[in-house]
Design a protein around this motif. Structure first.
Motif, PDB file in Angstrom:
ATOM      1  N   CYS A   1      -0.372  -1.264  -3.099  1.00 35.57           N
ATOM      2  CA  CYS A   1       0.491  -2.282  -3.115  1.00 35.57           C
ATOM      3  C   CYS A   1       0.203  -2.800  -1.435  1.00 35.57           C
ATOM      4  O   CYS A   1       0.911  -1.989  -0.625  1.00 35.57           O
ATOM      5  CB  CYS A   1       1.690  -2.102  -3.289  1.00 35.57           C
ATOM      6  SG  CYS A   1       2.883  -3.379  -3.309  1.00 35.57           S
ATOM      7  N   TYR A   2      -0.761  -3.577  -1.221  1.00 30.97           N
ATOM      8  CA  TYR A   2      -1.159  -3.881   0.216  1.00 30.97           C
ATOM      9  C   TYR A   2      -1.827  -2.525   0.550  1.00 30.97           C
ATOM     10  O   TYR A   2      -2.865  -1.958   0.135  1.00 30.97           O
ATOM     11  CB  TYR A   2      -0.270  -4.284   0.819  1.00 30.97           C
ATOM     12  CG  TYR A   2       0.618  -5.664   0.296  1.00 30.97           C
ATOM     13  CD1 TYR A   2      -0.447  -6.712   0.517  1.00 30.97           C
ATOM     14  CD2 TYR A   2       1.569  -5.885  -0.002  1.00 30.97           C
ATOM     15  CE1 TYR A   2      -0.081  -7.762  -0.119  1.00 30.97           C
ATOM     16  CE2 TYR A   2       2.217  -7.069  -0.730  1.00 30.97           C
ATOM     17  CZ  TYR A   2       1.205  -8.135  -0.715  1.00 30.97           C
ATOM     18  OH  TYR A   2       1.697  -9.379  -1.331  1.00 30.97           O
ATOM     19  N   ALA A   3      -1.155  -1.855   1.771  1.00 30.01           N
ATOM     20  CA  ALA A   3      -1.948  -0.843   2.087  1.00 30.01           C
ATOM     21  C   ALA A   3      -1.287   0.424   1.805  1.00 30.01           C
ATOM     22  O   ALA A   3      -1.807   1.645   1.918  1.00 30.01           O
ATOM     23  CB  ALA A   3      -1.728  -0.707   3.824  1.00 30.01           C
ATOM     24  N   PHE A   4      -0.343   0.380   0.852  1.00 30.60           N
ATOM     25  CA  PHE A   4       0.060   1.894   0.250  1.00 30.60           C
ATOM     26  C   PHE A   4      -0.298   1.850  -1.124  1.00 30.60           C
ATOM     27  O   PHE A   4      -0.241   0.931  -1.872  1.00 30.60           O
ATOM     28  CB  PHE A   4       1.769   1.792   0.232  1.00 30.60           C
ATOM     29  CG  PHE A   4       2.283   1.707   1.935  1.00 30.60           C
ATOM     30  CD1 PHE A   4       1.797   2.663   2.826  1.00 30.60           C
ATOM     31  CD2 PHE A   4       3.066   0.830   2.368  1.00 30.60           C
ATOM     32  CE1 PHE A   4       2.032   2.850   4.027  1.00 30.60           C
ATOM     33  CE2 PHE A   4       3.491   0.938   3.618  1.00 30.60           C
ATOM     34  CZ  PHE A   4       3.081   1.745   4.378  1.00 30.60           C
ATOM     35  N   GLY A   5      -0.665   2.999  -1.454  1.00 33.33           N
ATOM     36  CA  GLY A   5      -1.180   3.339  -2.900  1.00 33.33           C
ATOM     37  C   GLY A   5      -0.565   4.414  -3.584  1.00 33.33           C
ATOM     38  O   GLY A   5       0.121   5.214  -3.025  1.00 33.33           O
ATOM     39  N   TRP A   6      -0.995   4.507  -4.935  1.00 28.25           N
ATOM     40  CA  TRP A   6      -0.563   5.676  -5.545  1.00 28.25           C
ATOM     41  C   TRP A   6      -1.494   6.128  -6.512  1.00 28.25           C
ATOM     42  O   TRP A   6      -2.458   5.267  -7.107  1.00 28.25           O
ATOM     43  CB  TRP A   6       0.734   5.594  -6.231  1.00 28.25           C
ATOM     44  CG  TRP A   6       1.005   4.446  -7.462  1.00 28.25           C
ATOM     45  CD1 TRP A   6       0.385   4.731  -8.804  1.00 28.25           C
ATOM     46  CD2 TRP A   6       0.920   3.076  -7.363  1.00 28.25           C
ATOM     47  NE1 TRP A   6       0.610   3.513  -9.553  1.00 28.25           N
ATOM     48  CE2 TRP A   6       0.772   2.405  -8.775  1.00 28.25           C
ATOM     49  CE3 TRP A   6       0.914   2.206  -6.298  1.00 28.25           C
ATOM     50  CZ2 TRP A   6       0.797   1.045  -9.090  1.00 28.25           C
ATOM     51  CZ3 TRP A   6       1.110   0.738  -6.552  1.00 28.25           C
ATOM     52  CH2 TRP A   6       0.997   0.377  -7.849  1.00 28.25           C
ATOM     53  N   LYS A   7      -1.501   7.254  -7.091  1.00 24.25           N
ATOM     54  CA  LYS A   7      -2.517   7.730  -8.199  1.00 24.25           C
ATOM     55  C   LYS A   7      -1.592   8.903  -8.953  1.00 24.25           C
ATOM     56  O   LYS A   7      -0.922   9.621  -8.602  1.00 24.25           O
ATOM     57  CB  LYS A   7      -3.434   8.437  -7.610  1.00 24.25           C
ATOM     58  CG  LYS A   7      -4.389   9.192  -8.544  1.00 24.25           C
ATOM     59  CD  LYS A   7      -5.690   9.750  -7.795  1.00 24.25           C
ATOM     60  CE  LYS A   7      -5.900  11.246  -8.817  1.00 24.25           C
ATOM     61  NZ  LYS A   7      -6.688  12.019  -7.897  1.00 24.25           N
ATOM     62  N   SER A   8      -1.786   8.555 -10.382  1.00 22.75           N
ATOM     63  CA  SER A   8      -0.966   9.417 -11.300  1.00 22.75           C
ATOM     64  C   SER A   8      -1.602  10.765 -11.245  1.00 22.75           C
ATOM     65  O   SER A   8      -2.901  10.917 -11.351  1.00 22.75           O
ATOM     66  CB  SER A   8      -1.167   8.744 -12.754  1.00 22.75           C
ATOM     67  OG  SER A   8      -0.368   7.699 -12.904  1.00 22.75           O
ATOM     68  N   LEU A   9      -1.027  11.680 -11.369  1.00 22.34           N
ATOM     69  CA  LEU A   9      -1.261  13.228 -11.396  1.00 22.34           C
ATOM     70  C   LEU A   9      -0.778  13.672 -12.790  1.00 22.34           C
ATOM     71  O   LEU A   9       0.038  13.053 -13.477  1.00 22.34           O
ATOM     72  CB  LEU A   9      -0.778  13.871 -10.047  1.00 22.34           C
ATOM     73  CG  LEU A   9      -1.084  13.858  -8.810  1.00 22.34           C
ATOM     74  CD1 LEU A   9      -0.522  14.438  -7.766  1.00 22.34           C
ATOM     75  CD2 LEU A   9      -2.761  13.386  -8.705  1.00 22.34           C
TER      76      LEU A   9
END
Length: 132
Positions: free
Chosen positions: A108-116
């Motif tokens: 989301c723009y510069a902030f991200g996520w990855k599912s673990l």
């Protein structure tokens, strides 16, 4: 003396959808929402913008703010998926994705996520995702 109405009976701001306090004929929670709603109406009239565009923008803003708040003290950070959902995060909305050897990151723009594994989410910051 006065009973507070349950949340489902309260009127909501026509722009941000927060519960309204005050006058019975009130439509917006503050001047900022009233002005923003007017700008969106004018833009939609002028450019024929679909109604869903402002809603998507607000969801992206909320996702951005949630991740930003979680990354204030540490980057990267691992949090539970349930915490993000409680905060109002919507995993369906993102601005870009990045395929790496370790998996897909959604941004989301510069902030991200990855599912673990085990319902955990890795939150990261990567300003290269917003280079235009």
């Amino acid at each position: 003396m006065f009973e507070e109405k349950p949340d489902e009976l309260k009127k909501l701001c026509h722009f941000c959808e927060k519960p309204l306090e005050g006058r019975a004929d009130q439509r917006y929670c503050n001047d900022d929402c009233r002005s923003a709603a007017r700008r969106f109406r004018k833009k939609r009239e002028k450019w024929d913008e679909p109604d869903y565009i402002p809603k998507i923008h607000r969801i992206l803003q909320r996702n951005y703010q949630i991740i930003e708040n979680q990354l204030r003290h540490e980057n990267p950070v691992t949090v539970s998926k349930s915490l993000l959902l409680e905060l109002g995060f919507d995993f369906r909305f993102f601005t870009s994705n990045l395929q790496t050897k370790s998996g897909i990151y959604y941004f989301c723009y510069a902030f991200g996520w990855k599912s673990l594994e085990n319902g955990k989410i890795l939150l990261v910051e990567n300003f290269d995702q917003v280079d235009i």
